[in-house]
Design an enzyme around this catalytic site. Structure first.
Site, PDB file in Angstrom:
ATOM      1  CG  HIS A  15      -2.052   0.954   1.113  1.00 44.25           C
ATOM      2  ND1 HIS A  15      -1.930   2.304   1.350  1.00 44.25           N
ATOM      3  CD2 HIS A  15      -3.329   0.733   0.744  1.00 44.25           C
ATOM      4  CE1 HIS A  15      -3.113   2.875   1.145  1.00 44.25           C
ATOM      5  NE2 HIS A  15      -3.973   1.959   0.764  1.00 44.25           N
ATOM      6  CG  ASP A  21      -8.449  -3.923  -3.210  1.00 41.02           C
ATOM      7  OD1 ASP A  21      -7.651  -3.034  -3.535  1.00 41.02           O
ATOM      8  OD2 ASP A  21      -9.683  -3.748  -3.135  1.00 41.02           O
TER       9      ASP A  21
HETATM   10  C1  SDX Z   1      -6.127   0.313  -3.060  1.00 40.33           C
HETATM   11  O1  SDX Z   1      -4.189   4.662  -1.960  1.00 40.33           O
HETATM   12  C2  SDX Z   1      -5.219   4.110  -1.386  1.00 40.33           C
HETATM   13  O2  SDX Z   1      -5.670   4.487  -0.333  1.00 40.33           O
HETATM   14  C3  SDX Z   1      -5.815   2.968  -2.187  1.00 40.33           C
HETATM   15  C4  SDX Z   1      -6.873   2.137  -1.479  1.00 40.33           C
HETATM   16  C5  SDX Z   1      -8.167   2.915  -1.241  1.00 40.33           C
HETATM   17  O3  SDX Z   1      -8.908   2.571  -0.299  1.00 40.33           O
HETATM   18  O4  SDX Z   1      -8.462   3.841  -2.055  1.00 40.33           O
HETATM   19  O5  SDX Z   1      -6.379   1.660  -0.240  1.00 40.33           O
HETATM   20  C6  SDX Z   1      -7.286   0.937  -2.336  1.00 40.33           C
HETATM   21  O6  SDX Z   1      -5.849   0.683  -4.159  1.00 40.33           O
HETATM   22  C7  SDX Z   1      -5.277  -0.709  -2.335  1.00 40.33           C
HETATM   23  C8  SDX Z   1      -4.072  -1.218  -3.185  1.00 40.33           C
HETATM   24  C9  SDX Z   1      -4.562  -2.281  -4.161  1.00 40.33           C
HETATM   25  N1  SDX Z   1      -3.488  -2.666  -5.081  1.00 40.33           N
HETATM   26  C10 SDX Z   1      -2.884  -3.882  -5.031  1.00 40.33           C
HETATM   27  O7  SDX Z   1      -3.110  -4.716  -4.158  1.00 40.33           O
HETATM   28  C11 SDX Z   1      -1.873  -4.133  -6.168  1.00 40.33           C
HETATM   29  C12 SDX Z   1      -0.589  -4.747  -5.583  1.00 40.33           C
HETATM   30  N2  SDX Z   1       0.106  -3.677  -4.790  1.00 40.33           N
HETATM   31  C13 SDX Z   1       1.189  -2.986  -5.458  1.00 40.33           C
HETATM   32  O8  SDX Z   1       1.048  -2.803  -6.844  1.00 40.33           O
HETATM   33  C14 SDX Z   1       1.658  -1.755  -4.667  1.00 40.33           C
HETATM   34  O9  SDX Z   1       1.848  -2.193  -3.386  1.00 40.33           O
HETATM   35  C15 SDX Z   1       0.814  -0.490  -4.656  1.00 40.33           C
HETATM   36  C16 SDX Z   1       0.490  -0.012  -6.013  1.00 40.33           C
HETATM   37  C17 SDX Z   1      -0.445  -0.702  -3.870  1.00 40.33           C
HETATM   38  C18 SDX Z   1       1.636   0.582  -3.935  1.00 40.33           C
HETATM   39  O10 SDX Z   1       2.745   0.821  -4.723  1.00 40.33           O
HETATM   40  P1  SDX Z   1       3.842   1.936  -4.342  1.00 40.33           P
HETATM   41  O11 SDX Z   1       3.438   2.652  -3.107  1.00 40.33           O
HETATM   42  O12 SDX Z   1       4.100   2.766  -5.561  1.00 40.33           O
HETATM   43  O13 SDX Z   1       5.094   1.120  -3.946  1.00 40.33           O
HETATM   44  P2  SDX Z   1       6.183   0.552  -4.938  1.00 40.33           P
HETATM   45  O14 SDX Z   1       5.543   0.006  -6.165  1.00 40.33           O
HETATM   46  O15 SDX Z   1       7.245   1.590  -5.109  1.00 40.33           O
HETATM   47  O16 SDX Z   1       6.770  -0.701  -4.104  1.00 40.33           O
HETATM   48  C19 SDX Z   1       7.835  -0.542  -3.166  1.00 40.33           C
HETATM   49  C20 SDX Z   1       8.592  -1.869  -3.232  1.00 40.33           C
HETATM   50  C21 SDX Z   1       9.062  -2.223  -4.658  1.00 40.33           C
HETATM   51  O17 SDX Z   1      10.184  -3.090  -4.522  1.00 40.33           O
HETATM   52  P3  SDX Z   1      11.698  -2.412  -4.615  1.00 40.33           P
HETATM   53  O18 SDX Z   1      11.747  -1.636  -5.930  1.00 40.33           O
HETATM   54  O19 SDX Z   1      11.815  -1.524  -3.399  1.00 40.33           O
HETATM   55  O20 SDX Z   1      12.612  -3.606  -4.601  1.00 40.33           O
HETATM   56  O21 SDX Z   1       7.713  -2.948  -2.841  1.00 40.33           O
HETATM   57  C22 SDX Z   1       7.531  -3.819  -3.952  1.00 40.33           C
HETATM   58  C23 SDX Z   1       7.939  -3.056  -5.196  1.00 40.33           C
HETATM   59  O22 SDX Z   1       8.371  -3.966  -6.208  1.00 40.33           O
HETATM   60  N3  SDX Z   1       6.101  -4.173  -3.958  1.00 40.33           N
HETATM   61  C24 SDX Z   1       5.617  -5.390  -4.241  1.00 40.33           C
HETATM   62  C25 SDX Z   1       4.229  -5.279  -4.069  1.00 40.33           C
HETATM   63  N4  SDX Z   1       3.906  -4.027  -3.716  1.00 40.33           N
HETATM   64  C26 SDX Z   1       5.065  -3.343  -3.655  1.00 40.33           C
HETATM   65  N5  SDX Z   1       6.232  -6.548  -4.608  1.00 40.33           N
HETATM   66  C27 SDX Z   1       5.427  -7.608  -4.814  1.00 40.33           C
HETATM   67  N6  SDX Z   1       4.074  -7.605  -4.668  1.00 40.33           N
HETATM   68  C28 SDX Z   1       3.444  -6.450  -4.306  1.00 40.33           C
HETATM   69  N7  SDX Z   1       2.130  -6.438  -4.161  1.00 40.33           N
END
Ligand code: SDX
Length: 428
Positions: free
Chosen positions: A307, A364
């Site tokens: 998140h 989710d």
């Molecule tokens: C919602 O914002 C809100 O409030 C949203 C929400 C709402 O109520 O409106 O809460 C609803 O959208 C919840 C999120 C739903 N999405 C998912 O479940 C999709 C999977 N999650 C990821 O795509 C990710 O965690 C995000 C998009 C939710 C957040 O991404 P960020 O904040 O941009 O973080 P990032 O992509 O920079 O990740 C940081 C690190 C990275 O690794 P490094 O580059 O540091 O090595 O964490 C890793 C990412 O690769 N990472 C994941 C991951 N989420 C982050 N690796 C594997 N699986 C994941 N799910």
């Protein structure tokens, strides 16, 4: 602590005021940055460090896993309130009295008939159309049948628009499902509660009465509350920025629905179920999918995990996980993917990749398991998210307009070609 921040640019110091919110969060007010530094701006892709507004609607603390609507904790609201109470609280700022609640519901019911011509728009979609695309289109179409834009400075006009969209949106949600299923488009039943009416419009079969199941009614009411607002998330920021151009409420909501559709945002609840199904079909091999999620060369993400703000458990996920067990037990539903989800969560929370990055289950991760147990098709899960988020979007749009926020128009850092002379085609 000093009440200013000092920035040194090209040897010159610039002071900017610090502003502190009611929860002691501190922001640097950079409104004067570009003017006082001769054009220097900030850049922050994804706005990870940038506040877009001051808001008094929802507070969340991502480190502590705290979520409150207008100061009330999500745990208390999910337990003790109903969805209409929470919608009223988010939009108008206070929990309603019984009289206010009953009048709110009566006014919503009085505005819940959708113009029959919208049926023709529904008919024009193929059954295969994704429900989020249908819902976004139908919401935008509401403008055609309700052309007068909201006068936000008129409490009465704003109230009438609020009850109109809260009345019509559930009909559009139901029509979106019934179109997919080839069922006649049902209308509401004003003798029912808000959530009961949603369920009846969605699931009533033409040749039999619809019998309400209290377990499902209570579960959906709780899920809608848990999804109702979440400060400046992607879709809410979309609703605010579209509304900042003084586009109408329905047009702004339609844009928010499109933003929510994305699998990184609200579309994740559908992607989680598809992921869990894939793991089940793959023999329940969670370790393979954990490895894929950690492999930087693999675009696969563990959907429902991570998140932007929560670096602790998403409090909503904790509530939904408990509800999933209760609802499936009450409905007598055995769903192997609930165990797969729990296994995946346990593994991830013991894996340094996830622990180091503070990746926890989000809203989710478990919600789709309940929706599925309720008989909602997977590609309708994000539509249910939108139904819950509607009052939050309305509240945020109203706040933005009442605070007379300027039109949203970010700056950029240009990294393209510098000036060059035009070259005739025969010289290229
Ligand atoms: C919602 O914002 C809100 O409030 C949203 C929400 C709402 O109520 O409106 O809460 C609803 O959208 C919840 C999120 C739903 N999405 C998912 O479940 C999709 C999977 N999650 C990821 O795509 C990710 O965690 C995000 C998009 C939710 C957040 O991404 P960020 O904040 O941009 O973080 P990032 O992509 O920079 O990740 C940081 C690190 C990275 O690794 P490094 O580059 O540091 O090595 O964490 C890793 C990412 O690769 N990472 C994941 C991951 N989420 C982050 N690796 C594997 N699986 C994941 N799910």
């Amino acid at each position: 602590m000093s009440n200013t921040a000092t920035l040194e640019v090209n040897g010159q110091k610039h002071e900017f005021p610090l502003v502190t919110g009611t929860e002691n969060e501190v922001a640097i007010d950079v409104k004067a940055l570009r003017g006082s530094t001769g054009g220097v701006i900030t850049i922050d892709p994804g706005y990870k460090n940038t506040g877009s507004c001051e808001s008094g609607i929802t507070f969340l603390d991502g480190e502590k896993g705290i979520l409150r609507y207008r100061g009330y904790s999500i745990e208390e609201l999910a337990e003790k309130a109903d969805f209409l109470e929470v919608a009223y609280l988010l939009i108008f700022g206070e929990l309603p009295t019984k009289e206010q609640h009953d009048k709110f519901h009566a006014d919503i019911k009085s505005k819940s008939v959708v113009d029959d011509d919208i049926r023709k728009i529904v008919d024009a979609f193929p059954k295969s159309a994704h429900p989020m695309g249908v819902l976004s289109s139908l919401t935008s179409a509401l403008t055609a049948f309700n052309p007068s834009s909201v006068n936000v400075d008129s409490e009465e006009d704003m109230y009438n628009s609020v009850v109109k969209i809260l009345g019509k949106f559930p009909v559009l949600v139901a029509w979106t499902l019934r179109k997919k299923q080839g069922l006649p488009l049902d209308y509401g039943d004003n003798s029912l509660g808000y959530v009961e009416n949603v369920l009846k419009m969605m699931f009533k079969q033409p040749n039999q009465d619809y019998v309400q199941n209290k377990v499902i009614v209570d579960a959906l009411d709780k899920l809608l509350i848990l999804h109702a607002d979440h400060e400046q998330n992607c879709s809410t920021s979309t609703v605010r920025i579209v509304g900042s151009s003084h586009a109408g409420l329905f047009a702004s909501l339609s844009a928010g629905i499109s933003a929510l559709w994305g699998p990184l945002h609200g579309g994740a609840n559908q992607a989680v179920l598809e992921m869990l199904e894939a793991i089940r079909e793959d023999g329940g091999d969670t370790k393979k999918y954990m490895a894929k999620a950690k492999d930087k060369s693999d675009p696969f993400r563990l959907m429902g995990f991570g998140h932007r703000v929560y670096k602790n458990f998403d409090p909503r996920a904790k509530i939904i996980k408990v509800a999933a067990d209760e609802v499936l037990a009450d409905l007598g539903v055995e769903d192997p993917i609930l165990d797969i989800a729990k296994g995946l969560e346990k593994e991830a929370l013991e894996d340094s990749y996830f622990v180091d990055r503070k990746l926890y289950p989000n809203v989710d991760f478990y919600s789709g398991i309940i929706y599925r147990a309720m008989g909602i098709p997977t590609d309708m899960f994000t539509v249910m998210f939108a139904l819950g988020r509607l009052p939050g979007w309305i509240a945020q749009w109203r706040e933005m307009r009442l605070r007379k926020e300027p039109i949203g128009r970010p700056r950029q850092l240009y990294i393209g070609e510098t000036h060059r002379a035009f070259k005739p085609m025969n010289k290229r």
